[in-house]
Design a protein around this motif. Structure first.
Motif, PDB file in Angstrom:
ATOM      1  N   MET A   1       0.851  -1.195   0.000  1.00  8.60           N
ATOM      2  CA  MET A   1       0.000   0.000   0.000  1.00  8.60           C
ATOM      3  C   MET A   1       0.886   1.245   0.000  1.00  8.60           C
ATOM      4  O   MET A   1       1.849   1.330   0.746  1.00  8.60           O
ATOM      5  N   ARG A   2       0.560   2.198  -0.856  1.00 14.53           N
ATOM      6  CA  ARG A   2       1.403   3.387  -0.968  1.00 14.53           C
ATOM      7  C   ARG A   2       1.327   4.241   0.287  1.00 14.53           C
ATOM      8  O   ARG A   2       0.286   4.377   0.908  1.00 14.53           O
ATOM      9  N   ASP A   3       2.442   4.840   0.679  1.00 16.34           N
ATOM     10  CA  ASP A   3       2.456   5.746   1.819  1.00 16.34           C
ATOM     11  C   ASP A   3       1.858   7.101   1.469  1.00 16.34           C
ATOM     12  O   ASP A   3       1.215   7.730   2.301  1.00 16.34           O
ATOM     13  N   LEU A   4       2.096   7.559   0.240  1.00 18.74           N
ATOM     14  CA  LEU A   4       1.664   8.900  -0.140  1.00 18.74           C
ATOM     15  C   LEU A   4       0.552   8.816  -1.166  1.00 18.74           C
ATOM     16  O   LEU A   4       0.573   7.960  -2.045  1.00 18.74           O
ATOM     17  N   PRO A   5      -0.424   9.709  -1.058  1.00 21.73           N
ATOM     18  CA  PRO A   5      -1.512   9.685  -2.037  1.00 21.73           C
ATOM     19  C   PRO A   5      -1.031  10.140  -3.402  1.00 21.73           C
ATOM     20  O   PRO A   5      -0.266  11.082  -3.523  1.00 21.73           O
ATOM     21  N   LEU A   6      -1.467   9.418  -4.423  1.00 23.84           N
ATOM     22  CA  LEU A   6      -1.175   9.771  -5.797  1.00 23.84           C
ATOM     23  C   LEU A   6      -2.477  10.119  -6.502  1.00 23.84           C
ATOM     24  O   LEU A   6      -3.551   9.826  -5.988  1.00 23.84           O
ATOM     25  N   PRO A   7      -2.423  10.754  -7.660  1.00 21.67           N
ATOM     26  CA  PRO A   7      -3.665  11.040  -8.375  1.00 21.67           C
ATOM     27  C   PRO A   7      -4.467   9.758  -8.564  1.00 21.67           C
ATOM     28  O   PRO A   7      -3.931   8.730  -8.976  1.00 21.67           O
ATOM     29  N   THR A   8      -5.758   9.810  -8.250  1.00 20.85           N
ATOM     30  CA  THR A   8      -6.555   8.588  -8.226  1.00 20.85           C
ATOM     31  C   THR A   8      -7.493   8.462  -9.416  1.00 20.85           C
ATOM     32  O   THR A   8      -8.175   7.461  -9.536  1.00 20.85           O
ATOM     33  N   LEU A   9      -7.561   9.460 -10.296  1.00 21.42           N
ATOM     34  CA  LEU A   9      -8.381   9.322 -11.497  1.00 21.42           C
ATOM     35  C   LEU A   9      -7.611   8.489 -12.524  1.00 21.42           C
ATOM     36  O   LEU A   9      -6.398   8.540 -12.573  1.00 21.42           O
ATOM     37  N   PRO A  10      -8.254   7.732 -13.402  1.00 25.86           N
ATOM     38  CA  PRO A  10      -9.702   7.633 -13.543  1.00 25.86           C
ATOM     39  C   PRO A  10     -10.371   6.921 -12.378  1.00 25.86           C
ATOM     40  O   PRO A  10      -9.694   6.290 -11.570  1.00 25.86           O
ATOM     41  N   PHE A  11     -11.672   6.987 -12.348  1.00 34.37           N
ATOM     42  CA  PHE A  11     -12.462   6.587 -11.195  1.00 34.37           C
ATOM     43  C   PHE A  11     -12.849   5.113 -11.212  1.00 34.37           C
ATOM     44  O   PHE A  11     -13.931   4.762 -10.787  1.00 34.37           O
ATOM     45  N   ALA A  38     -20.619  35.326  -2.511  1.00 33.86           N
ATOM     46  CA  ALA A  38     -19.533  34.420  -2.865  1.00 33.86           C
ATOM     47  C   ALA A  38     -20.070  33.276  -3.717  1.00 33.86           C
ATOM     48  O   ALA A  38     -21.191  32.816  -3.530  1.00 33.86           O
ATOM     49  N   ARG A  39     -19.244  32.852  -4.667  1.00 36.32           N
ATOM     50  CA  ARG A  39     -19.565  31.668  -5.448  1.00 36.32           C
ATOM     51  C   ARG A  39     -18.425  30.685  -5.278  1.00 36.32           C
ATOM     52  O   ARG A  39     -17.297  31.042  -4.996  1.00 36.32           O
ATOM     53  N   PHE A  40     -18.752  29.415  -5.475  1.00 33.80           N
ATOM     54  CA  PHE A  40     -17.794  28.366  -5.228  1.00 33.80           C
ATOM     55  C   PHE A  40     -17.592  27.541  -6.487  1.00 33.80           C
ATOM     56  O   PHE A  40     -18.522  27.309  -7.251  1.00 33.80           O
ATOM     57  N   HIS A  41     -16.365  27.100  -6.668  1.00 34.58           N
ATOM     58  CA  HIS A  41     -16.036  26.166  -7.740  1.00 34.58           C
ATOM     59  C   HIS A  41     -15.795  24.801  -7.106  1.00 34.58           C
ATOM     60  O   HIS A  41     -14.985  24.671  -6.187  1.00 34.58           O
ATOM     61  N   VAL A  42     -16.500  23.790  -7.585  1.00 30.20           N
ATOM     62  CA  VAL A  42     -16.397  22.442  -7.027  1.00 30.20           C
ATOM     63  C   VAL A  42     -15.818  21.515  -8.085  1.00 30.20           C
ATOM     64  O   VAL A  42     -16.262  21.521  -9.239  1.00 30.20           O
ATOM     65  N   GLY A  43     -14.823  20.719  -7.716  1.00 31.78           N
ATOM     66  CA  GLY A  43     -14.235  19.765  -8.654  1.00 31.78           C
ATOM     67  C   GLY A  43     -13.484  18.678  -7.927  1.00 31.78           C
ATOM     68  O   GLY A  43     -13.199  18.773  -6.728  1.00 31.78           O
ATOM     69  N   TRP A  44     -13.165  17.625  -8.671  1.00 32.98           N
ATOM     70  CA  TRP A  44     -12.427  16.491  -8.116  1.00 32.98           C
ATOM     71  C   TRP A  44     -10.932  16.708  -8.293  1.00 32.98           C
ATOM     72  O   TRP A  44     -10.494  17.218  -9.321  1.00 32.98           O
ATOM     73  N   ALA A  45     -10.152  16.322  -7.299  1.00 29.90           N
ATOM     74  CA  ALA A  45      -8.700  16.450  -7.382  1.00 29.90           C
ATOM     75  C   ALA A  45      -8.173  15.637  -8.563  1.00 29.90           C
ATOM     76  O   ALA A  45      -8.517  14.465  -8.728  1.00 29.90           O
ATOM     77  N   ARG A  46      -7.341  16.271  -9.385  1.00 28.59           N
ATOM     78  CA  ARG A  46      -6.780  15.635 -10.583  1.00 28.59           C
ATOM     79  C   ARG A  46      -5.272  15.440 -10.493  1.00 28.59           C
ATOM     80  O   ARG A  46      -4.664  14.939 -11.442  1.00 28.59           O
ATOM     81  N   SER A  47      -4.677  15.842  -9.405  1.00 30.07           N
ATOM     82  CA  SER A  47      -3.225  15.730  -9.285  1.00 30.07           C
ATOM     83  C   SER A  47      -2.873  15.533  -7.815  1.00 30.07           C
ATOM     84  O   SER A  47      -3.685  15.773  -6.917  1.00 30.07           O
ATOM     85  N   GLU A  48      -1.633  15.107  -7.592  1.00 33.64           N
ATOM     86  CA  GLU A  48      -1.162  14.940  -6.220  1.00 33.64           C
ATOM     87  C   GLU A  48      -1.188  16.274  -5.481  1.00 33.64           C
ATOM     88  O   GLU A  48      -1.541  16.328  -4.299  1.00 33.64           O
ATOM     89  N   GLU A  49      -0.832  17.357  -6.150  1.00 33.96           N
ATOM     90  CA  GLU A  49      -0.820  18.658  -5.487  1.00 33.96           C
ATOM     91  C   GLU A  49      -2.215  19.065  -5.043  1.00 33.96           C
ATOM     92  O   GLU A  49      -2.386  19.657  -3.969  1.00 33.96           O
ATOM     93  N   ALA A  54      -6.044  19.618  -0.154  1.00 36.72           N
ATOM     94  CA  ALA A  54      -7.100  19.125   0.737  1.00 36.72           C
ATOM     95  C   ALA A  54      -6.514  18.674   2.069  1.00 36.72           C
ATOM     96  O   ALA A  54      -7.066  18.951   3.143  1.00 36.72           O
ATOM     97  N   GLN A  55      -5.382  17.996   2.013  1.00 36.45           N
ATOM     98  CA  GLN A  55      -4.761  17.502   3.240  1.00 36.45           C
ATOM     99  C   GLN A  55      -4.249  18.639   4.120  1.00 36.45           C
ATOM    100  O   GLN A  55      -4.262  18.517   5.350  1.00 36.45           O
ATOM    101  N   ARG A  56      -3.812  19.724   3.511  1.00 39.60           N
ATOM    102  CA  ARG A  56      -3.385  20.872   4.309  1.00 39.60           C
ATOM    103  C   ARG A  56      -4.575  21.529   5.003  1.00 39.60           C
ATOM    104  O   ARG A  56      -4.469  21.947   6.164  1.00 39.60           O
ATOM    105  N   LEU A  57      -5.687  21.635   4.309  1.00 41.11           N
ATOM    106  CA  LEU A  57      -6.881  22.172   4.951  1.00 41.11           C
ATOM    107  C   LEU A  57      -7.327  21.265   6.086  1.00 41.11           C
ATOM    108  O   LEU A  57      -7.679  21.742   7.177  1.00 41.11           O
ATOM    109  N   ARG A  58      -7.322  19.962   5.864  1.00 40.80           N
ATOM    110  CA  ARG A  58      -7.695  19.020   6.921  1.00 40.80           C
ATOM    111  C   ARG A  58      -6.793  19.175   8.139  1.00 40.80           C
ATOM    112  O   ARG A  58      -7.252  19.141   9.286  1.00 40.80           O
TER     113      ARG A  58
END
Length: 283
Positions: A1-11, A38-49, A54-58
């Protein structure tokens, strides 16, 4: 199991539509949230960065604000909330639009573990806290939601509604019908607040017995006060308004110093006004 998250797409053959990457207004008309342009942009993470954002916000919310003690994988970067489930999850991000109409910093996130990804991961995070045997029949169309958080400056309801809209669209598009996860309640007062919330919800919002689960490390509610006049946290109140049910007694999470309620929300239980807002009345 990988230690670090990698881009997970495709789904794994699950695809978000263009609608799930849209810009959304703060909330459906009539909901009790603070006025905002305020308006918000919602999308799925497409890269490790993007996952890192998300992890920094968490980390900011769970560690710096709530005082959680994390056990992170080896080589995880400092200042990030990382665990072994992240590489298998899809990460949904909400960003505040900047003055030029471009997506800015991540101010809200959810992670989503799909049925196929849960099989690859060897299970669900929720299973570390609860015995989910009774949910076995639901698992082929069930996703796990987790690590939900919103930046403290944007907790007026708009960001979470934007996330929920994208989640609901994703569920329907991919023929998924059930969401489960742990809803956390602070135990900074020693657990009395959490026990009192549990008592309220036990009386009015329990799932049918066939879906009820058991905590592996139960919160000792019988040793705590259960008579406080308190309101559930906003996130739990929002889940209940969307038709969610509590699956059983809370577990105690000593690392996050929270009482975790197992909750389930099914697409067919969404009230009509939320269906109209999230899905355009298609259900």
């Amino acid at each position: 199991m990988r230690d670090l998250p990698l881009p997970t797409l495709p789904f794994s053959d699950l695809r978000p539509s263009e609608a799930s990457r849209r810009s959304l207004p703060v909330a459906p008309q009539g909901d009790a949230v603070a006025p905002s342009r305020a308006r918000f942009h919602v999308g799925w993470a497409r890269s490790e960065e993007e996952v890192r954002q998300a992890q920094r916000l968490r980390y900011r919310v769970f560690v710096e604000e709530m005082g959680a003690r994390l056990s992170v994988p080896k080589h995880a970067p400092v200042g990030h909330d990382v665990d072994i489930f992240d590489p298998f999850c899809e990460h949904l991000l909400v960003r505040l639009m900047d003055a030029d109409g471009q997506p800015g910093e991540v101010i809200g996130t959810y992670r989503v573990l799909t049925p196929e990804a849960a099989r690859r991961a060897g299970g669900l995070y929720t299973e570390t806290e609860f015995d989910l045997t009774r949910l076995r029949s639901l698992r082929p169309r069930m996703v796990e939601l987790g690590r939900s958080c919103v930046h403290p400056e944007h907790r007026n309801g708009g960001a979470i509604m934007a996330l929920w809209g994208a989640l609901t669209e994703f569920m329907v598009r991919n023929d998924l019908d059930t969401m489960i996860g742990c809803a956390s309640i602070s135990m900074r007062d020693g657990g009395h607040y959490a026990a009192s919330i549990w008592k309220q919800l036990e009386d009015r919002h329990m799932a049918d017995i066939e879906w009820q689960v058991r905590p592996r490390l139960p919160l000792p509610v019988d040793e705590l006060r259960q008579d406080l006049t308190v309101e559930p946290p906003p996130l739990i109140k929002g889940y209940l308004r969307c038709g969610a049910r509590v699956l059983g007694r809370p577990a105690w999470d000593p690392d996050f110093n929270t009482a975790d309620l197992p909750m389930m929300m099914r697409i067919n239980d969404l009230p009509a006004r939320y269906r109209r807002h999230f899905l355009g009345g298609d259900l």
